[in-house]
Enzyme design. Structure first.
Site, PDB file in Angstrom:
ATOM      1  N   LYS A  49      30.361  12.271  62.393  1.00  0.00           N
ATOM      2  CA  LYS A  49      29.660  12.066  61.114  1.00  0.00           C
ATOM      3  C   LYS A  49      29.291  13.383  60.440  1.00  0.00           C
ATOM      4  O   LYS A  49      29.075  13.429  59.239  1.00  0.00           O
ATOM      5  CB  LYS A  49      28.431  11.187  61.306  1.00  0.00           C
ATOM      6  CG  LYS A  49      27.305  11.779  62.111  1.00  0.00           C
ATOM      7  CD  LYS A  49      26.142  10.800  62.157  1.00  0.00           C
ATOM      8  CE  LYS A  49      25.023  11.314  63.031  1.00  0.00           C
ATOM      9  NZ  LYS A  49      23.872  10.423  63.078  1.00  0.00           N
ATOM     10  N   ALA A  60      23.301  23.227  74.116  1.00  0.00           N
ATOM     11  CA  ALA A  60      22.860  23.262  75.517  1.00  0.00           C
ATOM     12  C   ALA A  60      22.700  24.711  75.963  1.00  0.00           C
ATOM     13  O   ALA A  60      23.602  25.530  75.783  1.00  0.00           O
ATOM     14  CB  ALA A  60      23.858  22.528  76.402  1.00  0.00           C
ATOM     15  N   GLY A  63      22.825  25.161  81.144  1.00  0.00           N
ATOM     16  CA  GLY A  63      24.152  25.256  81.687  1.00  0.00           C
ATOM     17  C   GLY A  63      24.737  23.962  82.187  1.00  0.00           C
ATOM     18  O   GLY A  63      24.358  22.883  81.744  1.00  0.00           O
ATOM     19  N   GLU A 127      17.474  25.369  88.202  1.00  0.00           N
ATOM     20  CA  GLU A 127      16.567  24.674  87.288  1.00  0.00           C
ATOM     21  C   GLU A 127      15.768  23.668  88.106  1.00  0.00           C
ATOM     22  O   GLU A 127      15.967  23.547  89.321  1.00  0.00           O
ATOM     23  CB  GLU A 127      17.351  23.987  86.159  1.00  0.00           C
ATOM     24  CG  GLU A 127      17.957  24.971  85.179  1.00  0.00           C
ATOM     25  CD  GLU A 127      18.670  24.313  84.016  1.00  0.00           C
ATOM     26  OE1 GLU A 127      18.565  24.833  82.910  1.00  0.00           O
ATOM     27  OE2 GLU A 127      19.350  23.289  84.204  1.00  0.00           O
ATOM     28  N   HIS A 244      11.577  17.068  77.554  1.00  0.00           N
ATOM     29  CA  HIS A 244      11.741  18.403  78.132  1.00  0.00           C
ATOM     30  C   HIS A 244      10.375  19.080  78.128  1.00  0.00           C
ATOM     31  O   HIS A 244       9.685  19.075  77.117  1.00  0.00           O
ATOM     32  CB  HIS A 244      12.756  19.216  77.321  1.00  0.00           C
ATOM     33  CG  HIS A 244      13.227  20.433  78.046  1.00  0.00           C
ATOM     34  ND1 HIS A 244      12.426  21.537  78.235  1.00  0.00           N
ATOM     35  CD2 HIS A 244      14.399  20.719  78.659  1.00  0.00           C
ATOM     36  CE1 HIS A 244      13.103  22.444  78.928  1.00  0.00           C
ATOM     37  NE2 HIS A 244      14.308  21.967  79.193  1.00  0.00           N
ATOM     38  N   ARG A 290      11.621  17.320  86.055  1.00  0.00           N
ATOM     39  CA  ARG A 290      11.181  17.473  84.675  1.00  0.00           C
ATOM     40  C   ARG A 290      10.050  16.540  84.252  1.00  0.00           C
ATOM     41  O   ARG A 290       9.145  16.927  83.528  1.00  0.00           O
ATOM     42  CB  ARG A 290      12.381  17.149  83.793  1.00  0.00           C
ATOM     43  CG  ARG A 290      12.675  18.214  82.834  1.00  0.00           C
ATOM     44  CD  ARG A 290      13.985  17.929  82.191  1.00  0.00           C
ATOM     45  NE  ARG A 290      14.783  19.132  82.315  1.00  0.00           N
ATOM     46  CZ  ARG A 290      15.950  19.297  81.735  1.00  0.00           C
ATOM     47  NH1 ARG A 290      16.462  18.326  81.021  1.00  0.00           N
ATOM     48  NH2 ARG A 290      16.598  20.415  81.868  1.00  0.00           N
ATOM     49  N   HIS A 351      14.036  14.777  74.634  1.00  0.00           N
ATOM     50  CA  HIS A 351      15.195  15.630  74.911  1.00  0.00           C
ATOM     51  C   HIS A 351      16.460  14.834  75.214  1.00  0.00           C
ATOM     52  O   HIS A 351      17.544  15.193  74.772  1.00  0.00           O
ATOM     53  CB  HIS A 351      14.829  16.515  76.104  1.00  0.00           C
ATOM     54  CG  HIS A 351      15.867  17.514  76.497  1.00  0.00           C
ATOM     55  ND1 HIS A 351      16.339  18.463  75.624  1.00  0.00           N
ATOM     56  CD2 HIS A 351      16.511  17.730  77.682  1.00  0.00           C
ATOM     57  CE1 HIS A 351      17.235  19.223  76.243  1.00  0.00           C
ATOM     58  NE2 HIS A 351      17.370  18.784  77.488  1.00  0.00           N
ATOM     59  N   ARG A 386      16.960  12.344  84.592  1.00  0.00           N
ATOM     60  CA  ARG A 386      18.175  13.141  84.821  1.00  0.00           C
ATOM     61  C   ARG A 386      17.865  14.502  85.454  1.00  0.00           C
ATOM     62  O   ARG A 386      16.933  15.194  85.019  1.00  0.00           O
ATOM     63  CB  ARG A 386      18.889  13.362  83.490  1.00  0.00           C
ATOM     64  CG  ARG A 386      20.102  14.248  83.562  1.00  0.00           C
ATOM     65  CD  ARG A 386      20.787  14.334  82.216  1.00  0.00           C
ATOM     66  NE  ARG A 386      19.929  14.920  81.208  1.00  0.00           N
ATOM     67  CZ  ARG A 386      19.838  16.223  80.965  1.00  0.00           C
ATOM     68  NH1 ARG A 386      20.552  17.085  81.659  1.00  0.00           N
ATOM     69  NH2 ARG A 386      19.042  16.679  80.014  1.00  0.00           N
ATOM     70  N   SER A 391      24.057  16.755  82.524  1.00  0.00           N
ATOM     71  CA  SER A 391      24.600  15.944  81.422  1.00  0.00           C
ATOM     72  C   SER A 391      25.946  16.435  80.902  1.00  0.00           C
ATOM     73  O   SER A 391      26.814  15.624  80.579  1.00  0.00           O
ATOM     74  CB  SER A 391      23.592  15.840  80.272  1.00  0.00           C
ATOM     75  OG  SER A 391      23.131  17.108  79.929  1.00  0.00           O
TER      76      SER A 391
HETATM   77  C1  SIN Z   1      17.620  23.389  79.605  1.00  0.00           C
HETATM   78  O1  SIN Z   1      18.304  24.378  79.420  1.00  0.00           O
HETATM   79  O2  SIN Z   1      16.478  23.411  80.030  1.00  0.00           O
HETATM   80  C2  SIN Z   1      18.218  22.051  79.267  1.00  0.00           C
HETATM   81  C3  SIN Z   1      19.229  21.710  80.260  1.00  0.00           C
HETATM   82  C4  SIN Z   1      19.376  20.214  80.369  1.00  0.00           C
HETATM   83  O3  SIN Z   1      18.730  19.461  79.649  1.00  0.00           O
HETATM   84  O4  SIN Z   1      20.111  19.779  81.250  1.00  0.00           O
END
Ligand code: SIN
Length: 526
Positions: A49, A60, A63, A127, A244, A290, A351, A386, A391
């Site tokens: 779109k 992103a 990573g 992370e 997030h 998260r 997020h 997640r 993702s």
């Molecule tokens: C982030 O960089 O914190 C986002 C990565 C994600 O949502 O997987």
């Protein structure tokens, strides 16, 4: 059927186009699926779109997770994904993701994706909720942009894939539970077009724009989920929205993602009194899953009466931070923040949606010939929360599986053009885009990270009060987006009301416990 379509039309009167595989969405899931399908000789058309530069994937930062390190394994990646998913991951879907993921990432590398390296080896970061450093990144914090650059250039230079930008997919053309194609609006010419296809893939991303505060771009309005639901497909896990933990909070500035990788490299969270608080909430402290970090931040904000907490990088090596996070450094600098010296004010924002169009492990939905992948889809791989950086991998792994399934399906798809009409919608209701702001406020206040029966009732009342819009014709893509947002917002609120427990991204202040009888999915169909 009321609300089945967004516009009045008769396909016989519209320009007709034909393709084998029609993909809606130009993010990582859409482009990768297109590239794979083209390699097997399938004729592919992609509708997007906006432009392919507008996708969420391109933003992103952190990573892409894959078990490629010497001390890592798919089993460890599996364990971490399952733990983050709070008991609701589909174990087989996760096994597929972690086992097929490394090959997909190697393939990206062979296509030219330039991931960062250290002493010649792939550099990997950590992370939240990862037990190993397994997140590949590119140009520090511009991973999505590098992957999108790679896919777009491969498609442009080496494939026959046709990409049509500024084409808004309005509705699916489904007859007797078989998807025949899509009604689309070409924004450049201002006209409708019918795309007949033997198979259709929904890869149109998520729905962050439902919330006032989000990391998602303007295009993330839940179109694929809404379209599929209107056409009769099953949707699943809609109550699970991920917030997030760390987005930049500055007056008059749109929320901007501060990657979790910043905490992975040693960033600390402090409340407005300067106290580091995460060790009080979870053993993994700043790198807890998260949903836990987001709720801890909200709790500290409530205690201190501030609208943010701080992310502190001032103890880390300055040059390393600038080199590792150039996008974040540059963006914060534009707003007058030197992240190597100043504390960064942050708060949670919408997020990612874990729920979506229900599919099996091959991306097949409950409608024949209709597939879904990426954030639009839900095969249970992310459960209730997640795992960070799973993702982009999800888009690749399930995109590839869709191509295998489509290859088998195409010989049986007749490509019949049985014509469709809708003439039941009332005249336009005027400009109803003012409803959008109200919707975003309602979702933020009532269907956010902390929910109660009262808040959810208020949200559902809002959706009831605005259901009259379903009887009216949409005149512009922006109105169509709003109708899609109303559809998806209602699904989230309904599922959140039904789930009388707390789990992962869904937290009910009135039902704070996780209960075993709720270890199941909520599936909704119109
Ligand atoms: C982030 O960089 O914190 C986002 C990565 C994600 O949502 O997987």
């Amino acid at each position: 059927m009321e609300g089945r379509y967004l516009v009045n039309f008769n396909t016989k009167e519209l320009p007709q186009l034909e393709t084998e595989l029609l993909i809606i969405g130009g993010g990582i899931a859409g482009l990768y699926t297109a590239w794979q399908a083209d390699r097997t000789g399938i004729r592919v058309t992609v509708l997007t779109k906006g432009t392919i530069a507008d996708s969420n994937s391109g933003r992103a930062q952190g990573g892409i997770a894959a078990a490629l390190g010497k001390t890592d394994s798919p089993e460890l990646h599996y364990k971490d994904s399952i733990l983050a998913g709070a008991g609701l991951c589909d174990a087989n879907a996760v096994k597929i993701l972690v086992n097929e993921g490394p090959a997909r990432v190697r393939e990206l590398i062979s296509m030219g994706a330039n991931f960062d390296r250290h002493d010649g080896q792939l550099a990997m970061t950590k992370e939240g909720a990862h037990s190993k450093r397994r997140i590949l990144h590119a140009q520090g914090d511009a991973t999505g942009a590098e992957i999108m650059r790679t896919l777009a250039s491969q498609i442009k230079e080496k494939s026959r894939v046709e990409i049509l930008e500024q084409h808004f997919a309005v509705d699916l053309l489904v007859e007797e539970n078989v998807c025949r194609g899509v009604l689309a609006f070409d924004e450049e010419s201002g006209s409708y077009r019918v795309f007949w296809a033997k198979a259709v893939v929904l890869a149109s991303g998520g729905a962050g724009q439902l919330y006032k505060y989000t990391t998602n771009p303007e295009v993330a309005t839940g179109d694929g989920i809404a379209m599929a639901y209107r056409a009769g497909a099953e949707v699943m896990d809609m109550e699970f929205v991920q917030f997030h933990p760390t987005t930049l909070v500055l007056p008059g500035v749109p929320r901007f993602l501060i990657s979790e990788a910043v905490r992975g490299e040693g960033g600390l969270l402090r409340n407005s009194n300067g106290e580091r608080f995460m060790p009080r909430y979870h053993g993994m402290a700043e790198l807890a899953p998260r949903d836990i970090v987001s709720r801890a931040i909200l709790s500290e904000m409530a205690k201190t009466g501030q609208k943010f907490v701080y992310l502190d990088l001032t103890h880390l090596a300055k040059e390393k931070i600038k080199k590792r996070f150039p996008t974040i450094t540059g963006t914060c600098a534009r707003y007058g923040l030197d992240i190597t010296r100043d504390l960064i004010p942050v708060a949670p924002a919408a997020h990612y949606i874990m729920g979506g169009v229900k599919t099996n492990y091959n991306g097949e939905t409950s409608i024949q010939g209709l597939y879904a992948c990426g954030e639009t889809a839900c095969q249970g791989v992310h459960g209730a929360n997640r795992l960070a950086s799973n993702s982009l991998l999800d888009g690749l792994v399930f995109g590839r599986r869709i191509v295998e399934a489509v290859k088998k399906y195409l010989p049986y798809s007749t490509g019949v053009r049985s014509h469709f009409t809708c003439e039941s919608l009332s005249p336009p209701a005027g400009d109803f885009t003012a409803v959008k702001k109200e919707l975003q406020g309602t979702m933020g206040e009532n269907v956010g990270p902390l929910r109660t029966v009262q808040r959810l009732t208020q949200a559902l009342t809002f959706f009831d009060q605005n259901s009259w819009l379903k009887k009216h014709l949409c005149c512009t893509p922006r109105e169509m987006e709003l109708r899609n947002m109303l559809e998806v917002g209602r699904l989230i609120a309904e599922a959140a009301m039904m789930r009388t427990e707390s789990r992962g991204g869904h937290f009910r202040l009135d039902f704070p416990e996780t209960v075993s009888r709720w270890k199941k999915h909520i599936i909704i169909r119109r």
